[in-house]
Design a protein around this motif. Structure first.
Motif, PDB file in Angstrom:
ATOM      1  N   PHE A   1       0.725  -1.165   0.095  1.00  0.00           N
ATOM      2  CA  PHE A   1      -0.071  -0.128   0.108  1.00  0.00           C
ATOM      3  C   PHE A   1       0.756   1.332   0.110  1.00  0.00           C
ATOM      4  O   PHE A   1       0.575   2.322   0.245  1.00  0.00           O
ATOM      5  CB  PHE A   1      -0.791  -0.049   1.382  1.00  0.00           C
ATOM      6  CG  PHE A   1      -2.257  -1.036   1.063  1.00  0.00           C
ATOM      7  CD1 PHE A   1      -3.262  -0.895   0.404  1.00  0.00           C
ATOM      8  CD2 PHE A   1      -1.921  -2.424   1.644  1.00  0.00           C
ATOM      9  CE1 PHE A   1      -4.260  -1.759   0.696  1.00  0.00           C
ATOM     10  CE2 PHE A   1      -2.816  -3.394   1.464  1.00  0.00           C
ATOM     11  CZ  PHE A   1      -3.929  -3.144   0.894  1.00  0.00           C
ATOM     12  N   ASN A   2       2.193   1.116  -0.005  1.00  0.00           N
ATOM     13  CA  ASN A   2       2.991   2.254   0.249  1.00  0.00           C
ATOM     14  C   ASN A   2       4.465   1.990  -0.796  1.00  0.00           C
ATOM     15  O   ASN A   2       4.572   0.743  -1.106  1.00  0.00           O
ATOM     16  CB  ASN A   2       3.482   2.412   1.591  1.00  0.00           C
ATOM     17  CG  ASN A   2       2.471   2.389   2.551  1.00  0.00           C
ATOM     18  OD1 ASN A   2       2.158   1.306   3.276  1.00  0.00           O
ATOM     19  ND2 ASN A   2       1.495   3.326   2.498  1.00  0.00           N
ATOM     20  N   PRO A   3       5.380   3.117  -0.958  1.00  0.00           N
ATOM     21  CA  PRO A   3       6.515   2.739  -1.884  1.00  0.00           C
ATOM     22  C   PRO A   3       7.403   1.812  -0.955  1.00  0.00           C
ATOM     23  O   PRO A   3       7.356   1.667   0.097  1.00  0.00           O
ATOM     24  CB  PRO A   3       6.929   4.118  -2.021  1.00  0.00           C
ATOM     25  CG  PRO A   3       6.057   4.962  -1.537  1.00  0.00           C
ATOM     26  CD  PRO A   3       5.058   4.375  -0.551  1.00  0.00           C
ATOM     27  N   SER A   4       8.387   1.171  -1.747  1.00  0.00           N
ATOM     28  CA  SER A   4       9.296   0.442  -1.365  1.00  0.00           C
ATOM     29  C   SER A   4      10.386   0.314  -2.322  1.00  0.00           C
ATOM     30  O   SER A   4      10.370   0.611  -3.526  1.00  0.00           O
ATOM     31  CB  SER A   4       8.758  -1.185  -0.782  1.00  0.00           C
ATOM     32  OG  SER A   4       8.662  -1.723  -2.001  1.00  0.00           O
ATOM     33  N   LEU A   5      11.750   0.014  -1.911  1.00  0.00           N
ATOM     34  CA  LEU A   5      12.629  -0.013  -2.416  1.00  0.00           C
ATOM     35  C   LEU A   5      13.393  -1.589  -2.262  1.00  0.00           C
ATOM     36  O   LEU A   5      13.326  -2.747  -2.727  1.00  0.00           O
ATOM     37  CB  LEU A   5      13.799   0.851  -2.865  1.00  0.00           C
ATOM     38  CG  LEU A   5      15.057   0.517  -3.328  1.00  0.00           C
ATOM     39  CD1 LEU A   5      14.781   0.319  -5.032  1.00  0.00           C
ATOM     40  CD2 LEU A   5      16.084   1.614  -3.304  1.00  0.00           C
ATOM     41  N   ARG A   6      14.132  -1.494  -1.075  1.00  0.00           N
ATOM     42  CA  ARG A   6      14.675  -2.409  -0.210  1.00  0.00           C
ATOM     43  C   ARG A   6      13.427  -3.710  -0.039  1.00  0.00           C
ATOM     44  O   ARG A   6      13.774  -4.886  -0.223  1.00  0.00           O
ATOM     45  CB  ARG A   6      15.345  -2.278   0.985  1.00  0.00           C
ATOM     46  CG  ARG A   6      16.709  -1.605   1.050  1.00  0.00           C
ATOM     47  CD  ARG A   6      16.819  -0.489   2.030  1.00  0.00           C
ATOM     48  NE  ARG A   6      16.038   0.491   1.794  1.00  0.00           N
ATOM     49  CZ  ARG A   6      16.183   1.513   0.969  1.00  0.00           C
ATOM     50  NH1 ARG A   6      17.709   1.554   0.440  1.00  0.00           N
ATOM     51  NH2 ARG A   6      15.492   2.619   0.882  1.00  0.00           N
ATOM     52  N   THR A   7      12.466  -3.302   0.213  1.00  0.00           N
ATOM     53  CA  THR A   7      11.570  -4.326   0.665  1.00  0.00           C
ATOM     54  C   THR A   7      11.056  -5.292  -0.317  1.00  0.00           C
ATOM     55  O   THR A   7      11.067  -6.358  -0.430  1.00  0.00           O
ATOM     56  CB  THR A   7      10.212  -3.515   1.385  1.00  0.00           C
ATOM     57  OG1 THR A   7      10.827  -2.955   2.514  1.00  0.00           O
ATOM     58  CG2 THR A   7       9.330  -4.677   1.615  1.00  0.00           C
ATOM     59  N   ARG A   8      10.758  -4.666  -1.560  1.00  0.00           N
ATOM     60  CA  ARG A   8      10.128  -5.325  -2.338  1.00  0.00           C
ATOM     61  C   ARG A   8      11.285  -6.189  -3.239  1.00  0.00           C
ATOM     62  O   ARG A   8      11.141  -7.457  -3.369  1.00  0.00           O
ATOM     63  CB  ARG A   8       9.702  -4.314  -3.635  1.00  0.00           C
ATOM     64  CG  ARG A   8       9.011  -5.233  -4.933  1.00  0.00           C
ATOM     65  CD  ARG A   8       8.385  -4.360  -6.062  1.00  0.00           C
ATOM     66  NE  ARG A   8       9.331  -3.385  -6.543  1.00  0.00           N
ATOM     67  CZ  ARG A   8       9.979  -3.582  -7.620  1.00  0.00           C
ATOM     68  NH1 ARG A   8      10.271  -4.912  -8.304  1.00  0.00           N
ATOM     69  NH2 ARG A   8      10.641  -2.752  -8.084  1.00  0.00           N
TER      70      ARG A   8
END
Lengths: 332, 332, 332
Positions: free
Chosen positions: A44-51
């Motif tokens: 539901f929110n941005p991510s870089l590391r997480t995805r």
């Protein structure tokens, strides 16, 4: 069935087992044989590391992974199961969760808090609904209260550098940021290190306490915990300084008032002078970080920084976690 | 460690070796066994062919691939390492690059030039920062100066049709387009074909010269190069016409002035009449193309068009390139 | 070469064979060995079930799959092959289709109808262009006239619960929705169940007829078909109630006029009282559904609801379909 929403959702034995397995996986040069495990990531929110690390963790195990960016590449979601949906929302979370539970054996969900009062946000409306309706184990990829995959990776990182962290003096240090940020990362870090037996110092200005339920859980671990607004006192002798900005709970959702409240705190940047108060501490931050605001560029680039280790360890910690859950729940 | 940012970043032997391997891979009916190679693609601009062919190239080798659309499914990025990040940008390229370098063994990056002066844009601020901070080999998926994966695929396409292209008369022909477009594709094509020993004609209106550094490098190959504003002269006898629009460097970033400057050049469409000036040339374009503006629909659909071969060859050229780099850098 | 655009694009033998294979695949615990099959999914509209199940279906077969969100992560597309492209559209569907045909062996395409008159929309301009220019088999992931993967999954679901559905009384029931919705799902369901030999009831208010060509094809199956505006009559004795809202063809594209036309029909919600008119029918809907508008929450959550089975069966039906097409077209 059990979910994984906060650090203490693994008991001590499980947590250590997962951390040890993370290191084993990291040392492997070939992945396990392909497994018929389908994993999703709902954002539901941005991510870089997480995805990136979530997908890689799945692939490392031979599992598949699919990413859903809610509201962007899917339908607008109604969060209230009792809503009469005659406005613009196209799908109710009850149906969305039920469907995702049919496609995935295990589902990661990221849902930051909104701007309701903290009393509402702390109940994790979205994560709770997913747990209730999806029918499969949910892993929090950050909610309002916790970011447990981050803190699992943080403990892995601390163990890589210090071995068993029992008694290790560790500080969670508040830093100024232009906006009031979520509580999840600091709360999970504090609980994670308390669970690991660290000598925990929470160093923050008055008005920036952690959620009382989290503090109760930290104190129940029996580990030493100190809360102070004095950086010199709090950082004395610490080997790890976890720098992070977060919001003031009483002013949650009142962005302008909160900005006013923190306007005098801009000197809470973690720079070389702050670091000099520690015992040559390793410096940690979950990223993304406001460079030269939260942390000075100098500290980020110094040999003491572990920020990239933490980011990489998301992958290994999550791979071990997914494997653990998949075995525990009989999915593989 | 070496990067791949322009055609000449492979020496002659390497380039031929990669091109030959591309054809071998294309002829294989089964992929090599799975390799533990993690590849990323970071896009600051739209793509169709690039993302699809980049991902497929990785998979063809048994590598994994993840796509990051900067600013869409990740955080807003600050490009200046020294910025005091108290505005809206959430992550500095130093940290973003460092993290990506931990997740990926090799990273493709697309970053078109912006609207700063050409003197600034030609330095490739984003690609340069990625090379400096990521710690892994970077492959340009198009920058301000070059699009080397495209021109590698273009040479593969020419070799499929003509064999060894030494001495082959090849024209790069400017075409009118409503907007001033980047220089990367024409510059890489010119350099690539000069490296291959072609008899290169650059056919463009006055004011549309390529970057002097690229021209110097082209001349240094020793291949024959002609620059002319006379289409009849430039296209005489050519076997390959590479049609492309690009901007005027002196007017870079001044869109309205550039449009005014090119207002009299609309007849530089490549249609049947233009083609008749060639020696039954094969017609090439990197796509996307403004149909009936840059190239007539008739020429695009004619038997002389190689545009789909070029697009497909992105896959095979890139697969061979990634394998080459991975072996060269000891990643596999 | 044949495409798959509507239920009758498989003949009876093929359709049964695909459905049986879907069940076999569903029962398998390990996927077939990896196959060198590259599949794409091109989306002009949002999706949740479709993208996830399409990708999973490919992976289940060992094929790769890539998703393209037209206009979001690719270029703006011009649909008219004859356009002079000097405005904002960057790529013509002729080139886009041709390129995708080089990258993929098989391509799924979702393209909802626009707001042109129904006479235009029913010709499926986008799907038709893809079929004409891509050079590979196209699978409709929902067009203006049909959603054949959905209805294939729906028949699979009915067969799981009732065995051979010949003679089974099945109703397609219109429901009120704030907006006029596409015709594809109801038309495919009606045709699919007629092809399966069901005793089909189409229960809808006056003004909500299906497309005459679809009705002709339904009648040509020889199966029993009843059309009525009387819910009590239409639902009497039915074992399956497929609830769906759709638009009025004569008012297609005239959203305000259509909303006015349907303003008196809000009681066409499918709730417990409506269900009581059936013979304890299973309740179906393709999702997403407007909860408490189209279907009551009570019915969605009841033991009679098959909505999650339908969603899951998208995966298995599509996997069997892709395998069927790939074998039929000599792709594997």
């Amino acid at each position: 069935m059990r979910h994984f929403l906060k650090p203490s959702d693994l008991n001590a034995e499980e947590r250590i087992s997962v951390l040890n397995r993370a290191r084993e996986l990291k040392a492997l040069t070939t992945p396990p044989t392909e497994q018929n495990l389908r994993v999703g990531g709902l954002y539901f929110n941005p991510s870089l590391r997480t995805r990136i690390s979530w997908e890689q963790a799945c692939w490392r195990l031979g599992a598949s992974c699919q990413t859903i960016n809610a509201g962007a590449d899917s339908w607008k979601m109604e969060m209230n199961p009792h809503a009469v949906m005659d406005q613009d929302k196209q799908e109710n979370i009850v149906e969305a969760a039920g469907v995702l539970g049919r496609y995935f054996h295990l589902l990661g969900v990221r849902s930051f808090p909104g701007t309701e009062s903290w009393d509402v946000e702390r109940t994790e409306p979205t994560l709770s609904a997913m747990c209730q309706y999806a029918g499969v184990p949910i892993v929090s990829l950050e909610g309002a209260m916790h970011h447990p995959c981050q803190s699992l990776a943080d403990e892995l990182t601390i163990r890589e550098h210090f071995g068993n962290p029992e008694g290790l003096p560790v500080a969670l240090v508040w830093a100024w940021h232009p906006n009031p940020l979520p509580m999840a990362v600091p709360q999970s870090f504090a609980l994670q290190t308390a669970l690991a037996g660290c000598d925990l110092r929470i160093v923050r200005p008055d008005g920036y306490d952690l959620d009382p339920e989290v503090m109760d859980e930290i104190r129940a671990t029996g580990s030493k915990v100190t809360v102070t607004n004095d950086r010199a006192e709090g950082l004395k002798g610490v080997k790890v300084a976890y720098v992070k900005s977060w919001g003031s709970m009483p002013l949650w959702g009142q962005t302008d008032a909160e900005r006013e409240f923190r306007s005098g705190l801009r000197d809470w940047q973690f720079d070389r002078n702050t670091w000099n108060l520690t015992d040559e501490a390793k410096v940690m931050h979950c990223l993304p970080v406001r460079r030269n605001v939260v942390l000075s560029g100098e500290m980020l680039e110094s040999e003491h920084s572990l920020v990239f280790d933490e980011a990489e360890n998301r992958l290994w910690a999550q791979a071990a976690l997914i494997e653990h859950i998949a075995k525990r729940e009989g999915l593989i």
